[in-house]
Design an enzyme around this catalytic site. Structure first.
Site, PDB file in Angstrom:
ATOM      1  N   ARG A 137     -11.805 -28.555  32.358  1.00  0.00           N
ATOM      2  CA  ARG A 137     -11.773 -29.128  33.718  1.00  0.00           C
ATOM      3  C   ARG A 137     -10.527 -29.986  33.878  1.00  0.00           C
ATOM      4  O   ARG A 137      -9.887 -29.979  34.924  1.00  0.00           O
ATOM      5  CB  ARG A 137     -13.033 -29.957  33.969  1.00  0.00           C
ATOM      6  CG  ARG A 137     -14.236 -29.175  34.493  1.00  0.00           C
ATOM      7  CD  ARG A 137     -14.570 -27.965  33.644  1.00  0.00           C
ATOM      8  NE  ARG A 137     -15.799 -27.320  34.037  1.00  0.00           N
ATOM      9  CZ  ARG A 137     -16.996 -27.590  33.500  1.00  0.00           C
ATOM     10  NH1 ARG A 137     -17.112 -28.489  32.526  1.00  0.00           N
ATOM     11  NH2 ARG A 137     -18.064 -26.947  33.906  1.00  0.00           N
ATOM     12  N   ASP A 166     -13.660 -22.427  30.527  1.00  0.00           N
ATOM     13  CA  ASP A 166     -14.629 -22.646  31.603  1.00  0.00           C
ATOM     14  C   ASP A 166     -14.094 -22.015  32.884  1.00  0.00           C
ATOM     15  O   ASP A 166     -13.033 -21.394  32.877  1.00  0.00           O
ATOM     16  CB  ASP A 166     -14.915 -24.154  31.787  1.00  0.00           C
ATOM     17  CG  ASP A 166     -16.376 -24.392  32.163  1.00  0.00           C
ATOM     18  OD1 ASP A 166     -16.806 -23.834  33.194  1.00  0.00           O
ATOM     19  OD2 ASP A 166     -17.080 -25.099  31.429  1.00  0.00           O
ATOM     20  N   HIS A 231     -19.700 -19.610  33.177  1.00  0.00           N
ATOM     21  CA  HIS A 231     -18.494 -20.447  33.037  1.00  0.00           C
ATOM     22  C   HIS A 231     -17.295 -19.555  32.675  1.00  0.00           C
ATOM     23  O   HIS A 231     -16.476 -19.913  31.828  1.00  0.00           O
ATOM     24  CB  HIS A 231     -18.718 -21.537  31.988  1.00  0.00           C
ATOM     25  CG  HIS A 231     -19.729 -22.564  32.447  1.00  0.00           C
ATOM     26  ND1 HIS A 231     -19.412 -23.577  33.300  1.00  0.00           N
ATOM     27  CD2 HIS A 231     -21.060 -22.695  32.201  1.00  0.00           C
ATOM     28  CE1 HIS A 231     -20.495 -24.308  33.557  1.00  0.00           C
ATOM     29  NE2 HIS A 231     -21.504 -23.796  32.907  1.00  0.00           N
ATOM     30  N   GLU A 294     -26.083 -22.455  31.931  1.00  0.00           N
ATOM     31  CA  GLU A 294     -25.914 -22.382  33.383  1.00  0.00           C
ATOM     32  C   GLU A 294     -25.419 -21.020  33.876  1.00  0.00           C
ATOM     33  O   GLU A 294     -24.643 -20.950  34.825  1.00  0.00           O
ATOM     34  CB  GLU A 294     -24.946 -23.476  33.852  1.00  0.00           C
ATOM     35  CG  GLU A 294     -25.451 -24.876  33.559  1.00  0.00           C
ATOM     36  CD  GLU A 294     -24.499 -25.971  34.006  1.00  0.00           C
ATOM     37  OE1 GLU A 294     -24.967 -26.974  34.521  1.00  0.00           O
ATOM     38  OE2 GLU A 294     -23.272 -25.808  33.821  1.00  0.00           O
ATOM     39  N   ASP A 387     -19.885 -38.808  30.829  1.00  0.00           N
ATOM     40  CA  ASP A 387     -19.220 -38.770  32.133  1.00  0.00           C
ATOM     41  C   ASP A 387     -20.090 -39.432  33.194  1.00  0.00           C
ATOM     42  O   ASP A 387     -19.613 -39.695  34.297  1.00  0.00           O
ATOM     43  CB  ASP A 387     -18.842 -37.346  32.542  1.00  0.00           C
ATOM     44  CG  ASP A 387     -20.020 -36.403  32.576  1.00  0.00           C
ATOM     45  OD1 ASP A 387     -20.958 -36.573  31.766  1.00  0.00           O
ATOM     46  OD2 ASP A 387     -20.022 -35.479  33.417  1.00  0.00           O
TER      47      ASP A 387
HETATM   48  C1  ACM Z   1     -23.770 -28.386  30.144  1.00  0.00           C
HETATM   49  O1  ACM Z   1     -23.748 -29.592  30.475  1.00  0.00           O
HETATM   50  N1  ACM Z   1     -23.592 -27.451  31.067  1.00  0.00           N
HETATM   51  C2  ACM Z   1     -23.987 -27.976  28.800  1.00  0.00           C
END
Ligand code: ACM
Length: 729
Positions: A137, A166, A231, A294, A387
Site C-alpha cells: 500500500r 497486493d 489482493h 478477503e 494501523d
Molecule cells: C488482513 O488484514 N486482511 C489479513
C-alpha cells in the site's frame, strides 16, 4: 522483563578501557551488536576482540558454550563488580543477552557507566515474535526496512513478515515475470487523478538478499507473503491473463477490499509455481505466506470458465475451490522444502495438516486451527493491528479510527483459555501487523509501532505470570529514552495531555485534563510551560474565561511529551473539530483520512466512508444565529466488493456541489440550517460556508451534520463546526 532476575550487591563500571571479548566466531555478532548499541547510546566505543577459550578475567565476555543446557534463544547474564559474562548455547541466545546487557545501562554519556550487579536467566515464552510490514500500500526504501529491522532486534522480535504483493502494488522483483514490478509496481497518484503522475517502487532481488542477510545478522527470519487468490489486482494489471474477468485493470490506488481474483487456469498455477520458485530461493526461512484473506468470490461465481473448472474438479462451492487453490500452492512449497502459512480464511475448506494458520479475524480462526491440529500464529485485529489509532486525541495521525491503546495491546494473550494443554502447544506466538493504507512514511510507521511494539515484545518474551501493565508503564519512560538514543521515532500522543471544556454558565467553564496512559499531569493557568512544581491536576477545574491552560504529563520528574497549550473562551467553547464529534453511521468503516492536497498542513478527517455523517450531542443552541462549517473535498477511493455499492448512502443534492445539511433531534428531524457548498476550494482543499439557523431552537440539541450529493468521485468531509451567536457581543 526477563524470565528470572536476581539483583546483587555492587556494580560494574564500564568505561572506554573495558575489555570486550567473545569466544567462538558465532559469538562475534552479539559482541558487535552490543558495541554498536553502546556507541550509539553512550558514545563509548569498545572494540570486540576474540578469545580462543573462555577466560575468567575482568571485562565483558560473550561466551558461546554449546554444552550449556540452554534453549537456542536462552541466555544467562551475570554482572559482577569486575566481570560481566553472557553465556548462551547458540547464537540467538547470545544476541539477546547482548541486547539485555545494553538495556541494563543507565542513561547518560558519562565516561563511567555504573551497571548494578545482577544475575539474569532468560528464555522467551514464544518462538514466533513477529512484525508484519505492508510494503504494497505504501513502499518503504530498503534503508527504511533495515531501520525497522534494527528496531525489531532491540525488541528481541524474530520474525519479519513482509507483505509484498497486493491490489495496490507488486513489490518483489521476479526475473521470469518483469511486468510484475514494471507494471504492477506503479500506480496513479491519488492526489493527481488524470494527471498521469505515478508512484512506483519495488525491491530488486539483490536488495532482498541484502535485507534477508541484514535480518539474519539480527536473528530475524523473513517470511515473505505473496497474497492469493485475492489482493491480486497489481498482478492482474501486469499479466491480464491471470485475472478472472478478462478485463484490463489498472493497479489500484483505492482502499478497501477489491473483487479481483486470480483465475484457476493451469497457466495461472504455472505462473504461481515459477514465482514461488524464485521466492523460495530468495528467502531461506522455512515459511512462505500465501495470503488467502478477503477473497470475495463474486468474480469466480460469475465466470463460466471458473464454474466449468469447479464442476470438472467436483468441488461443491467457491470455498472448496479456494481450498483446492491453496492446496496446489502447498504442494509447490513442500517440493521446495518450505512450509505454507496463510491468513485464517485458509481454514474454510480442507487444509493440508502441515499448513500454519495466522489468525487475524480475532482469535477464533486460531482456536479452530489449533483444535484441528494446525500450528497457529495469533495476529488478531484489532488488538495487534498497529494501523489502528492508539489514542482518540486530535493529534493522532491518519489510521483506522478504532482505538487500540497500549493497554489493549499489552493485555492480549496469544494462548486462548479454551484450548487444551495439547492444543496450546500449537500456538507458536504472536505478531503485530503494520498495514500501510494510511501510513505513507517512516515517521508514520514509527508512530504506529512504538511504543505499542514494546508491549507485543513483552507478551512474546515474558512469562505470562510476570506480566504486569502497571510495572510496564513504570518501565516505559526508560524504553522511550532508549528510542531517543537510537533515533527510533515513537508516538507522542499517548504521552500528551488532552483537554475538554464545557461551559458552566456565567463566563465559566469546566476543564478536564487527561493523559491517555494515566501518567500524572501538572498544569499552569495563564503561565508558561509546566514543571513538577506546577499544580498537580487531580480533578476537573472550574475556571473563569478566558483562560489559557498549559499542561504536560510527567514520569520520574521528567516531562513525557511537549506540553499542550489551549486558550478557552466563549468562542472556542462553541467550536468543535471533527475529532470531537461522533460518527452517526451505525455500521461501516470509519476512516481517518489525510488531505491529499495538504498532507503537510496536517488536515485529517474522521469519515464514515459509506455514509458520511457527524453528530454533535448537546450542542448549545441558545442565541445561535449562524453555523459556520469548514469542510474539505476529498477523493472517494474505497472498495468493498458489491457490499460497497449496496451500502453507500448520500442525500440527493439540489445544487451543483451539494449542500451542507444540519438537522436536530436525529438525522430525520427538522432541518436546522443549510447552505450550498461552493464550486471552489482553497489551496488546501478546504471551503468555509455560513448557514443561517432557520428554526427557533433553544437549549441543547443533538446535531446531525451531512453534505448532500454523490460521494463519488469526490465527497465533502467535515473539518470544523462553529456555532455563532446572533449578537456576538
Ligand atoms: C488482513 O488484514 N486482511 C489479513
Amino acid at each position: 522483563m526477563p524470565a528470572h532476575v536476581t539483583q546483587e550487591k555492587g556494580r560494574y563500571t564500564l568505561d572506554a578501557t573495558t575489555r570486550l571479548q567473545y569466544s567462538g566466531q558465532a559469538s562475534a555478532s552479539a559482541a558487535d551488536e552490543f558495541a554498536r548499541l553502546l556507541a550509539r547510546s553512550h558514545a563509548i566505543s569498545l572494540q570486540p576482540t576474540p578469545s580462543s577459550i573462555p577466560t575468567s578475567g575482568a571485562g565483558i565476555e560473550f561466551v558461546l558454550d554449546p554444552t550449556a543446557k540452554l534453549g537456542p534463544e536462552d541466555y544467562r547474564l551475570t554482572v559482577g563488580p569486575l566481570r560481566i559474562e553472557v553465556v548462551a548455547a547458540q547464537a540467538p541466545g547470545l544476541f539477546y543477552g547482548a541486547i539485555t546487557l545494553w538495556q541494563l545501562l543507565p542513561p547518560g554519556r558519562d565516561d563511567h557507566i555504573a551497571i548494578p550487579a545482577v544475575h539474569i536467566e532468560d528464555t522467551p515464552r514464544f518462538p514466533w515474535r513477529g512484525l508484519m510490514l505492508d510494503s504494497a500500500r505504501h513502499f518503504q526504501s530498503p534503508e527504511q526496512v533495515k531501520q525497522l529491522l534494527d528496531a525489531m532486534a532491540v525488541h528481541k522480535l524474530n520474525v519479519f513478515h513482509w507483505h509484498l504483493t497486493d491490489d495496490q502494488g507488486w513489490r518483489i522483483q521476479i526475473l521470469r515475470y518483469p511486468n510484475l514490478t514494471q507494471v504492477g509496481g506503479c500506480r496513479e497518484k491519488v492526489d493527481m487523478p488524470g494527471a498521469g503522475s505515478q508512484e512506483c517502487g519495488f525491491y530488486t532481488q539483490a536488495q532482498i538478499r541484502e535485507i534477508v542477510a541484514y535480518a539474519a545478522a539480527r536473528q530475524i527470519t523473513v517470511v515473505p507473503e505473496i497474497d492469493v487468490p485475492g489482493h491480486a489486482t497489481a498482478a492482474i494489471a501486469a499479466y491480464p491473463q491471470l485475472g478472472t474477468t478478462g478485463q484490463r485493470l489498472p493497479v489500484s490506488n483505492e482502499r478497501g477490499i477489491h473483487a479481483n481474483l486470480f483465475n484457476v487456469d493451469e497457466g495461472t498455477f504455472e505462473f504461481l509455481d515459477q514465482v514461488l520458485a524464485e521466492v523460495a530461493e530468495l528467502f531461506p526461512g522455512d515459511y512462505i505466506h500465501i495470503g488467502g484473506d478477503e477473497a470475495i468470490k463474486d468474480q469466480w461465481r460469475a465466470s463460466t470458465r471458473v464454474q466449468q473448472r469447479r464442476h470438472e474438479l467436483g468441488l461443491a462451492d467457491e470455498a472448496q475451490l479456494q481450498a483446492w487453490f491453496i492446496t496446489r500452492l502447498e504442494a509447490m512449497l513442500v517440493k521446495r522444502g518450505k512450509r505454507l502459512i496463510g491468513w485464517d480464511e485458509i481454514l474454510e475448506g480442507a487444509l493440508p495438516a502441515s499448513a500454519t494458520v495466522m489468525s487475524w479475524r480475532g482469535t477464533d480462526g486460531g482456536i479452530a486451527a489449533a483444535r484441528a491440529g494446525h500450528d497457529v500464529v495469533m495476529s488478531p485485529s484489532p488488538d495487534l493491528y498497529l494501523d489502528y489509532l492508539q489514542t482518540d486525541t486530535p493529534g493522532e495521525p491518519a489510521g483506522r479510527p478504532k482505538t487500540v491503546p497500549l493497554r489493549t495491546v499489552y493485555a492480549f494473550d496469544p494462548v486462548p483459555a479454551e484450548l487444551t494443554s495439547e492444543q496450546r502447544q500449537h500456538v507458536l506466538g504472536l505478531q503485530a501487523n503494520l498495514w500501510t493504507g494510511d501510513i505513507a512514511d517512516l515517521a508514520g510507521l514509527e508512530h504506529a509501532a512504538f511504543p505499542r511494539l514494546a508491549a507485543v515484545a513483552e507478551t512474546g518474551w515474558t512469562p505470562q505470570a510476570d506480566k504486569d501493565y502497571d510495572t510496564f508503564l513504570a518501565r516505559l519512560p526508560t524504553q522511550l529514552r532508549r528510542y531517543r538514543e537510537l533515533g527510533i521515532g515513537y508516538a507522542s500522543t499517548p504521552f500528551s495531555v488532552v483537554l475538554t471544556a464545557a461551559a458552566t454558565g456565567e463566563g465559566r467553564a469546566r476543564i478536564t485534563l487527561s493523559n491517555p496512559l494515566g501518567y500524572p499531569i501538572h498544569y499552569n493557568i495563564n503561565g508558561g510551560p509546566p514543571d513538577t512544581s506546577s499544580p498537580a491536576y487531580r480533578a476537573p477545574l472550574d475556571l473563569a474565561l478566558p483562560v489559557t491552560i498549559t499542561a504536560a504529563a510527567f514520569a520520574d520528574g521528567k516531562v513525557l511529551a511537549a506540553p499542550m497549550s489551549r486558550l478557552i473562551d466563549a468562542t472556542t467553547l462553541l467550536r468543535h473539530e471533527d475529532e470531537q464529534l461522533e460518527q452517526c453511521a451505525e455500521d461501516g468503516p470509519v476512516l481517518r483520512m489525510a488531505n491529499p492536497r495538504s498532507p503537510e498542513a496536517g488536515g485529517l478527517f474522521n469519515v464514515a466512508i459509506l455514509a458520511p455523517c457527524w453528530r454533535w450531542s448537546d450542542a448549545p443552541l441558545d442565541g445561535i444565529g449562524t453555523i459556520r462549517v469548514r469542510a474539505a473535498r476529498l477523493p472517494y477511493r474505497f472498495r468493498l466488493g458489491s457490499e460497497e455499492e449496496r451500502r453507500r448512502r448520500f442525500l440527493p443534492a439540489t445544487t451543483a456541489q451539494g449542500e451542507l445539511d444540519i438537522r436536530i433531534d436525529g438525522c430525520d428531524g427538522p432541518r436546522l440550517a443549510t447552505a450550498a457548498m461552493p464550486a471552489h476550494v482553497d489551496a488546501e482543499g478546504l471551503a468555509t460556508v455560513l448557514a443561517p439557523v432557520r428554526l427557533p431552537a433553544r437549549g441543547a440539541h443533538t446535531l446531525c451534520i451531512r453534505f448532500s450529493g454523490d460521494t463519488r468521485p469526490q465527497m465533502w468531509v467535515l473539518d470544523q463546526i462553529s456555532l455563532q451567536p446572533t449578537d456576538p457581543e
